[in-house]
Design a protein around this motif. Structure first.
Motif, PDB file in Angstrom:
ATOM      1  N   ALA A   5     -63.501  16.311  35.303  1.00  0.00           N
ATOM      2  CA  ALA A   5     -63.739  16.707  33.913  1.00  0.00           C
ATOM      3  C   ALA A   5     -63.251  18.130  33.729  1.00  0.00           C
ATOM      4  CB  ALA A   5     -65.222  16.614  33.567  1.00  0.00           C
ATOM      5  N   ASP A   6     -62.751  18.420  32.550  1.00  0.00           N
ATOM      6  CA  ASP A   6     -62.378  19.803  32.238  1.00  0.00           C
ATOM      7  C   ASP A   6     -63.626  20.649  32.004  1.00  0.00           C
ATOM      8  OD1 ASP A   6     -59.432  19.593  32.165  1.00  0.00           O
ATOM      9  OD2 ASP A   6     -59.818  18.207  30.518  1.00  0.00           O
ATOM     10  N   ALA A  19     -72.057  21.519  21.426  1.00  0.00           N
ATOM     11  CA  ALA A  19     -70.945  22.029  22.248  1.00  0.00           C
ATOM     12  C   ALA A  19     -69.947  20.910  22.546  1.00  0.00           C
ATOM     13  CB  ALA A  19     -71.478  22.628  23.538  1.00  0.00           C
ATOM     14  N   ALA A  20     -70.460  19.729  22.876  1.00  0.00           N
ATOM     15  CA  ALA A  20     -69.581  18.592  23.165  1.00  0.00           C
ATOM     16  C   ALA A  20     -68.765  18.201  21.947  1.00  0.00           C
ATOM     17  CB  ALA A  20     -70.419  17.404  23.632  1.00  0.00           C
ATOM     18  N   GLY A  28     -58.408  17.965  23.444  1.00  0.00           N
ATOM     19  CA  GLY A  28     -57.738  18.288  24.689  1.00  0.00           C
ATOM     20  C   GLY A  28     -58.616  18.096  25.902  1.00  0.00           C
ATOM     21  N   PRO A  29     -59.723  18.840  25.989  1.00  0.00           N
ATOM     22  CA  PRO A  29     -60.515  18.794  27.216  1.00  0.00           C
ATOM     23  C   PRO A  29     -61.253  17.479  27.423  1.00  0.00           C
ATOM     24  CG  PRO A  29     -61.617  20.134  25.548  1.00  0.00           C
ATOM     25  CD  PRO A  29     -60.249  19.821  25.020  1.00  0.00           C
ATOM     26  N   ARG A  30     -61.319  17.057  28.700  1.00  0.00           N
ATOM     27  CA  ARG A  30     -62.148  15.912  29.076  1.00  0.00           C
ATOM     28  C   ARG A  30     -63.558  16.443  29.294  1.00  0.00           C
ATOM     29  NH1 ARG A  30     -58.635  14.489  34.212  1.00  0.00           N
ATOM     30  NH2 ARG A  30     -58.688  16.774  34.165  1.00  0.00           N
ATOM     31  N   VAL A 165     -65.860  11.935  24.367  1.00  0.00           N
ATOM     32  CA  VAL A 165     -66.801  12.552  25.303  1.00  0.00           C
ATOM     33  C   VAL A 165     -67.594  11.474  26.038  1.00  0.00           C
ATOM     34  CG1 VAL A 165     -68.837  14.048  25.507  1.00  0.00           C
ATOM     35  CG2 VAL A 165     -66.981  14.660  23.939  1.00  0.00           C
ATOM     36  N   THR A 166     -67.820  11.677  27.331  1.00  0.00           N
ATOM     37  CA  THR A 166     -68.630  10.770  28.144  1.00  0.00           C
ATOM     38  C   THR A 166     -70.036  11.337  28.305  1.00  0.00           C
ATOM     39  OG1 THR A 166     -66.701  10.012  29.393  1.00  0.00           O
ATOM     40  CG2 THR A 166     -68.858   9.676  30.408  1.00  0.00           C
ATOM     41  N   PHE A 167     -71.048  10.514  28.059  1.00  0.00           N
ATOM     42  CA  PHE A 167     -72.441  10.927  28.229  1.00  0.00           C
ATOM     43  C   PHE A 167     -73.041  10.173  29.403  1.00  0.00           C
ATOM     44  CE2 PHE A 167     -71.645  12.451  24.046  1.00  0.00           C
ATOM     45  CZ  PHE A 167     -72.580  13.451  23.793  1.00  0.00           C
ATOM     46  N   LYS A 168     -73.713  10.907  30.304  1.00  0.00           N
ATOM     47  CA  LYS A 168     -74.426  10.312  31.430  1.00  0.00           C
ATOM     48  C   LYS A 168     -75.902  10.693  31.292  1.00  0.00           C
ATOM     49  CE  LYS A 168     -70.516  10.350  34.667  1.00  0.00           C
ATOM     50  NZ  LYS A 168     -70.442   8.899  34.854  1.00  0.00           N
ATOM     51  N   THR A 169     -76.692   9.810  30.647  1.00  0.00           N
ATOM     52  CA  THR A 169     -78.120  10.066  30.486  1.00  0.00           C
ATOM     53  C   THR A 169     -78.885   9.485  31.668  1.00  0.00           C
ATOM     54  OG1 THR A 169     -78.305   8.066  29.129  1.00  0.00           O
ATOM     55  CG2 THR A 169     -77.990  10.144  27.958  1.00  0.00           C
ATOM     56  N   GLY A 170     -80.124   9.918  31.827  1.00  0.00           N
ATOM     57  CA  GLY A 170     -80.899   9.481  32.984  1.00  0.00           C
ATOM     58  C   GLY A 170     -80.296   9.958  34.286  1.00  0.00           C
TER      59      GLY A 170
END
Length: 211
Positions: A5-6, A19-20, A28-30, A165-170
């Motif tokens: 990830a960037d 922010a995300a 641009g940013p991952r 954007v990728t979210f990783k909850t838990g």
């Protein structure tokens, strides 16, 4: 499998999701957001979500004013609704702080904040049930109000997801990995994410994580 990830954002409260969203708009940013619970499950959920621009520190007031404009135009800027309700805000002071309040209002008006000094009698007109006998002066910001903190966070996150954007909850962040003074990865309960930039938005847990 190694994940890259960037930018990794730690915390999916309103600050982390904001922010995300803003990073994703740069196209641009991952970006990966990591949250130990669910969206807005920390202090954001408990926030009164007061939206105002009346701050005595000019840089903070400018930032708050920009945020107020976003909340006023949430559907156009972010999408859906954040529950913003305009109520107006009154800031009262005693005689010892009256001169300072006048200075603050003058500064705020100079940077574009819609605010004004009101006397106790004028305050009583605004709020007929208010007790004003111990008030020397007040500032009135008619555009201030409040929002729904959970709805604001969820709509920011939904739009950020739409933008990639990728979210990783838990998912817990165990540590931020550093080599020769530079971040190179974030170690989580689902494995490492390689990155050179970490934005810590973990609220009161931030200092514990950064240690």
């Amino acid at each position: 499998m190694t994940v890259f990830a960037d930018v990794v954002i730690v915390g999916a409260g309103v600050m982390g999701c904001s922010a995300a969203f803003h990073l994703a708009r740069r196209k641009g940013p991952r970006v990966v957001v990591i949250e130990k619970g669910s969206l807005a499950s920390g202090l954001t959920k408990r926030s009164g979500a007061l939206i105002r621009a009346h701050y005595p520190f000019a840089p903070e007031a400018r930032l708050a004013l920009a945020s107020l404009r976003t909340f006023q135009n949430w559907k156009e800027v972010v999408g859906d609704s954040c529950g913003f309700t305009q109520t107006g805000l009154v800031w009262t002071v005693n005689e010892a702080n009256a001169a300072e309040l006048r200075q603050h209002v003058e500064m705020l008006r100079g940077i574009g904040v819609n605010t004004q000094v009101v006397s106790p009698a004028e305050l009583r007109e605004l709020q007929p049930a208010a007790r004003v006998d111990d008030v020397a002066l007040a500032a009135y910001e008619p555009e201030a109000g409040y929002a729904d903190p959970v709805a604001a966070t969820q709509t920011l996150a939904a739009r950020a997801k739409d933008l990639g954007v990728t979210f990783k909850t838990g998912t817990y962040v165990k540590s931020i990995l550093v080599d020769h003074g530079r971040v190179y990865a974030v170690d989580t309960t689902v494995g490492q994410i390689e990155t050179l930039t970490v934005v810590v938005m973990a609220g009161p847990w931030s200092d514990r994580l950064l240690k």
